[in-house]
Write a protein that holds these residues in place. Sequence first.
Motif, PDB file in Angstrom:
ATOM      1  N   ARG A 121      51.906 -11.011 -23.876  1.00 17.30           N
ATOM      2  CA  ARG A 121      50.728 -11.420 -24.644  1.00 17.30           C
ATOM      3  C   ARG A 121      49.700 -12.106 -23.756  1.00 17.30           C
ATOM      4  N   ILE A 122      50.165 -12.951 -22.835  1.00 17.67           N
ATOM      5  CA  ILE A 122      49.227 -13.675 -21.963  1.00 17.67           C
ATOM      6  C   ILE A 122      48.390 -12.714 -21.118  1.00 17.67           C
ATOM      7  N   LEU A 123      48.960 -11.602 -20.714  1.00 15.99           N
ATOM      8  CA  LEU A 123      48.194 -10.607 -19.949  1.00 15.99           C
ATOM      9  C   LEU A 123      47.130  -9.968 -20.838  1.00 15.99           C
ATOM     10  N   LEU A 124      47.513  -9.582 -22.044  1.00 21.81           N
ATOM     11  CA  LEU A 124      46.539  -8.983 -22.964  1.00 21.81           C
ATOM     12  C   LEU A 124      45.377  -9.934 -23.219  1.00 21.81           C
ATOM     13  N   GLU A 125      45.696 -11.191 -23.460  1.00 21.66           N
ATOM     14  CA  GLU A 125      44.646 -12.182 -23.715  1.00 21.66           C
ATOM     15  C   GLU A 125      43.762 -12.376 -22.488  1.00 21.66           C
ATOM     16  N   ALA A 126      44.386 -12.399 -21.298  1.00 22.07           N
ATOM     17  CA  ALA A 126      43.612 -12.650 -20.075  1.00 22.07           C
ATOM     18  C   ALA A 126      42.673 -11.498 -19.747  1.00 22.07           C
ATOM     19  N   VAL A 127      43.164 -10.258 -19.787  1.00 26.79           N
ATOM     20  CA  VAL A 127      42.303  -9.135 -19.376  1.00 26.79           C
ATOM     21  C   VAL A 127      41.214  -8.827 -20.403  1.00 26.79           C
ATOM     22  N   THR A 128      41.346  -9.376 -21.608  1.00 26.00           N
ATOM     23  CA  THR A 128      40.301  -9.180 -22.624  1.00 26.00           C
ATOM     24  C   THR A 128      39.480 -10.449 -22.844  1.00 26.00           C
ATOM     25  N   SER A 129      39.654 -11.417 -21.969  1.00 27.21           N
ATOM     26  CA  SER A 129      38.941 -12.689 -22.085  1.00 27.21           C
ATOM     27  C   SER A 129      37.431 -12.488 -21.954  1.00 27.21           C
ATOM     28  N   THR A 130      36.673 -13.326 -22.635  1.00 28.00           N
ATOM     29  CA  THR A 130      35.215 -13.308 -22.468  1.00 28.00           C
ATOM     30  C   THR A 130      34.816 -13.902 -21.120  1.00 28.00           C
ATOM     31  N   ASP A 131      35.741 -14.632 -20.486  1.00 28.27           N
ATOM     32  CA  ASP A 131      35.518 -15.142 -19.132  1.00 28.27           C
ATOM     33  C   ASP A 131      35.803 -13.981 -18.181  1.00 28.27           C
ATOM     34  N   LYS A 132      34.746 -13.312 -17.748  1.00 28.15           N
ATOM     35  CA  LYS A 132      34.889 -12.087 -16.942  1.00 28.15           C
ATOM     36  C   LYS A 132      35.602 -12.335 -15.612  1.00 28.15           C
ATOM     37  N   ALA A 133      35.385 -13.494 -14.999  1.00 28.81           N
ATOM     38  CA  ALA A 133      36.059 -13.806 -13.730  1.00 28.81           C
ATOM     39  C   ALA A 133      37.566 -13.963 -13.963  1.00 28.81           C
ATOM     40  N   ASP A 149      54.911  -9.762 -14.107  1.00 30.83           N
ATOM     41  CA  ASP A 149      55.457 -11.072 -13.805  1.00 30.83           C
ATOM     42  C   ASP A 149      54.492 -12.116 -14.375  1.00 30.83           C
ATOM     43  N   ILE A 150      54.934 -12.796 -15.399  1.00 26.29           N
ATOM     44  CA  ILE A 150      54.053 -13.734 -16.103  1.00 26.29           C
ATOM     45  C   ILE A 150      53.618 -14.883 -15.199  1.00 26.29           C
ATOM     46  N   ALA A 151      54.502 -15.388 -14.357  1.00 30.89           N
ATOM     47  CA  ALA A 151      54.132 -16.497 -13.478  1.00 30.89           C
ATOM     48  C   ALA A 151      52.982 -16.100 -12.550  1.00 30.89           C
ATOM     49  N   THR A 152      52.992 -14.865 -12.080  1.00 36.76           N
ATOM     50  CA  THR A 152      51.910 -14.395 -11.212  1.00 36.76           C
ATOM     51  C   THR A 152      50.601 -14.281 -11.993  1.00 36.76           C
ATOM     52  N   ILE A 153      50.674 -13.838 -13.231  1.00 33.18           N
ATOM     53  CA  ILE A 153      49.469 -13.771 -14.082  1.00 33.18           C
ATOM     54  C   ILE A 153      48.945 -15.179 -14.326  1.00 33.18           C
ATOM     55  N   GLU A 154      49.832 -16.093 -14.666  1.00 34.08           N
ATOM     56  CA  GLU A 154      49.418 -17.474 -14.912  1.00 34.08           C
ATOM     57  C   GLU A 154      48.757 -18.083 -13.669  1.00 34.08           C
ATOM     58  N   ALA A 155      49.328 -17.829 -12.509  1.00 37.24           N
ATOM     59  CA  ALA A 155      48.747 -18.328 -11.265  1.00 37.24           C
ATOM     60  C   ALA A 155      47.355 -17.723 -11.033  1.00 37.24           C
ATOM     61  N   ALA A 156      47.221 -16.445 -11.324  1.00 34.02           N
ATOM     62  CA  ALA A 156      45.936 -15.769 -11.118  1.00 34.02           C
ATOM     63  C   ALA A 156      44.838 -16.306 -12.014  1.00 34.02           C
ATOM     64  N   ILE A 157      45.196 -16.713 -13.213  1.00 30.99           N
ATOM     65  CA  ILE A 157      44.178 -17.205 -14.148  1.00 30.99           C
ATOM     66  C   ILE A 157      44.057 -18.732 -14.131  1.00 30.99           C
ATOM     67  N   GLY A 158      44.886 -19.366 -13.279  1.00 34.78           N
ATOM     68  CA  GLY A 158      44.800 -20.814 -13.155  1.00 34.78           C
ATOM     69  C   GLY A 158      45.405 -21.566 -14.302  1.00 34.78           C
ATOM     70  N   GLN A 159      46.373 -20.956 -14.955  1.00 32.91           N
ATOM     71  CA  GLN A 159      47.046 -21.612 -16.070  1.00 32.91           C
ATOM     72  C   GLN A 159      48.342 -22.222 -15.564  1.00 32.91           C
ATOM     73  N   PRO A 160      48.533 -23.515 -15.749  1.00 34.33           N
ATOM     74  CA  PRO A 160      49.768 -24.134 -15.265  1.00 34.33           C
ATOM     75  C   PRO A 160      50.983 -23.609 -16.036  1.00 34.33           C
ATOM     76  N   ARG A 161      52.052 -23.504 -15.348  1.00 34.41           N
ATOM     77  CA  ARG A 161      53.294 -22.999 -15.940  1.00 34.41           C
ATOM     78  C   ARG A 161      53.948 -24.024 -16.786  1.00 34.41           C
TER      79      ARG A 161
END
Length: 161
Positions: A121-133, A149-161
């Motif tokens: 779900r976090i990937l779906l939310e991130a790639v469809t975010s209004t924050d284009k960066a 890998d969710i941890a890698t997605i979280e790291a990429a979007i700057g979301q703490p684990r």
Amino acid sequence: MVHKNTVCIWYDNGALDAATFYAETFPDSEVIAVHHAPGDFPSGSQGDVLTVEFSVCGLPCVGLNGGPAFRQTEAFSLQVSTEDQAETDRLWNAIVGNGGQESACGWCKDRWGVSWQITPRILLEAVTSTDKALAKRAFDAMMTMHKIDIATIEAAIGQPR
């Protein structure tokens, strides 16, 4: 049970095995009914399993044992949203470990050739975010993966684990 809209999936000759696997693997899934052919048909005989009614994560489906005339392609896939890495791993490993194969960006194929997207779900939310960066960072991270890998997605979007 008759639904207004049902996904029909063509199998060479494995609809019941596939539906049983899906029912054992995915939550809110079940084999509902098995229907045998009332007469001979191009890829089978009277009495063979012709169709199987089942659901996958609540989605009504029918599997048709139609023979080898048509093959599955990635142009059709079933996307399953997962909540955490454990669920992502469990579903991915069940499909790939049961004669399936890995592909890129969270896609895999089961042993019957049906394509799946096991997508946190976090990937779906991130790639469809209004924050284009943010969306681009998540997208770029996803493009390097097979299983997500969710941890890698979280790291990429700057979301703490």
